[in-house]
Design a protein around this motif. Structure first.
Motif, short mmCIF file in Angstrom:
data_model
loop_
_atom_site.label_atom_id
_atom_site.label_comp_id
_atom_site.label_asym_id
_atom_site.label_seq_id
_atom_site.Cartn_x
_atom_site.Cartn_y
_atom_site.Cartn_z
N ALA A 1 6.96 -5.87 21.80
CA ALA A 1 8.06 -5.09 21.20
C ALA A 1 9.08 -6.01 20.52
O ALA A 1 9.54 -5.71 19.41
CB ALA A 1 8.74 -4.26 22.27
N VAL A 2 9.41 -7.11 21.16
CA VAL A 2 10.35 -8.07 20.56
C VAL A 2 9.74 -8.68 19.31
O VAL A 2 10.42 -8.86 18.29
CB VAL A 2 10.76 -9.15 21.58
CG1 VAL A 2 11.52 -10.28 20.93
CG2 VAL A 2 11.59 -8.52 22.69
N PHE A 3 8.46 -8.99 19.35
CA PHE A 3 7.78 -9.53 18.18
C PHE A 3 7.85 -8.54 17.02
O PHE A 3 8.14 -8.92 15.88
CB PHE A 3 6.33 -9.87 18.50
CG PHE A 3 5.54 -10.30 17.31
CD1 PHE A 3 5.78 -11.53 16.71
CD2 PHE A 3 4.56 -9.50 16.77
CE1 PHE A 3 5.06 -11.93 15.60
CE2 PHE A 3 3.83 -9.88 15.66
CZ PHE A 3 4.08 -11.11 15.08
N GLY A 4 7.58 -7.27 17.29
CA GLY A 4 7.66 -6.25 16.25
C GLY A 4 9.07 -6.11 15.69
O GLY A 4 9.27 -5.94 14.49
N PHE A 5 10.05 -6.17 16.58
CA PHE A 5 11.45 -6.09 16.14
C PHE A 5 11.81 -7.25 15.24
O PHE A 5 12.43 -7.07 14.19
CB PHE A 5 12.35 -6.06 17.38
CG PHE A 5 13.81 -5.97 17.04
CD1 PHE A 5 14.37 -4.77 16.64
CD2 PHE A 5 14.62 -7.09 17.14
CE1 PHE A 5 15.71 -4.69 16.33
CE2 PHE A 5 15.96 -7.02 16.85
CZ PHE A 5 16.51 -5.82 16.43
N LEU A 6 11.42 -8.45 15.62
CA LEU A 6 11.71 -9.63 14.81
C LEU A 6 10.90 -9.64 13.51
O LEU A 6 11.40 -10.07 12.47
CB LEU A 6 11.45 -10.90 15.60
CG LEU A 6 12.39 -11.12 16.80
CD1 LEU A 6 11.96 -12.35 17.58
CD2 LEU A 6 13.82 -11.24 16.34
N LEU A 7 9.69 -9.14 13.56
CA LEU A 7 8.86 -9.06 12.36
C LEU A 7 9.47 -8.12 11.34
O LEU A 7 9.36 -8.34 10.13
CB LEU A 7 7.45 -8.61 12.72
CG LEU A 7 6.40 -8.62 11.63
CD1 LEU A 7 6.19 -10.05 11.11
CD2 LEU A 7 5.10 -8.06 12.14
N ALA A 8 10.14 -7.08 11.80
CA ALA A 8 10.78 -6.12 10.89
C ALA A 8 11.92 -6.76 10.11
O ALA A 8 12.32 -6.24 9.06
CB ALA A 8 11.28 -4.92 11.67
N ALA A 9 12.46 -7.86 10.58
CA ALA A 9 13.58 -8.53 9.91
C ALA A 9 13.11 -9.60 8.92
O ALA A 9 13.94 -10.23 8.28
CB ALA A 9 14.50 -9.15 10.95
N THR A 10 11.81 -9.79 8.80
CA THR A 10 11.30 -10.83 7.90
C THR A 10 11.06 -10.26 6.50
O THR A 10 11.15 -9.06 6.27
CB THR A 10 9.97 -11.41 8.43
OG1 THR A 10 8.98 -10.39 8.40
CG2 THR A 10 10.13 -11.97 9.82
N THR A 11 10.71 -11.13 5.58
CA THR A 11 10.40 -10.70 4.22
C THR A 11 9.04 -10.03 4.14
O THR A 11 8.71 -9.43 3.12
CB THR A 11 10.43 -11.90 3.26
OG1 THR A 11 9.50 -12.89 3.72
CG2 THR A 11 11.81 -12.49 3.18
N LEU A 12 8.26 -10.11 5.18
CA LEU A 12 6.95 -9.47 5.22
C LEU A 12 7.05 -7.98 5.56
O LEU A 12 6.10 -7.23 5.35
CB LEU A 12 6.07 -10.18 6.26
CG LEU A 12 4.59 -9.90 6.27
CD1 LEU A 12 3.98 -10.24 4.92
CD2 LEU A 12 3.92 -10.69 7.36
N ALA A 13 8.19 -7.54 6.05
CA ALA A 13 8.37 -6.15 6.48
C ALA A 13 8.07 -5.11 5.39
O ALA A 13 7.40 -4.12 5.67
CB ALA A 13 9.77 -5.95 7.05
N PRO A 14 8.52 -5.30 4.13
CA PRO A 14 8.18 -4.29 3.11
C PRO A 14 6.69 -4.18 2.84
O PRO A 14 6.17 -3.08 2.61
CB PRO A 14 8.92 -4.79 1.86
CG PRO A 14 10.02 -5.64 2.37
CD PRO A 14 9.48 -6.27 3.62
N GLU A 15 5.97 -5.29 2.90
CA GLU A 15 4.52 -5.25 2.70
C GLU A 15 3.83 -4.51 3.84
O GLU A 15 2.89 -3.75 3.63
CB GLU A 15 3.95 -6.67 2.58
CG GLU A 15 4.38 -7.38 1.33
CD GLU A 15 3.90 -6.68 0.07
OE1 GLU A 15 2.77 -6.14 0.06
OE2 GLU A 15 4.67 -6.63 -0.90
#
Length: 63
Positions: free
Chosen positions: A33-47
């Motif tokens: 869950a923390v990984f997903g939360f942090l991943l959402a804040a990256t530049t990869l999130a829109p892709e």
């Protein structure tokens, strides 16, 4: 995204079932869950969002 709330609920149910019946440790679920939360804040999130929308559109269209 109109699918986000039901998808979140579906994933939450899957995590609860995995913790309960597949012996997934609670700390493992929290790390994911923390990984997903942090991943959402990256530049990869829109892709990721575009790919998820395309996949869900493909599933819901019946093709």
């Amino acid at each position: 995204m109109t699918v986000s709330i039901p998808l979140v609920v579906l994933l939450a149910v899957a995590v609860v079932l995995a913790v309960r019946y597949l012996k997934l440790r609670l700390w493992m679920a929290l790390v994911c869950a923390v990984f997903g939360f942090l991943l959402a804040a990256t530049t990869l999130a829109p892709e990721i969002d575009r790919a998820l929308r395309a996949f869900l559109g493909w599933i819901t269209s019946g093709s």
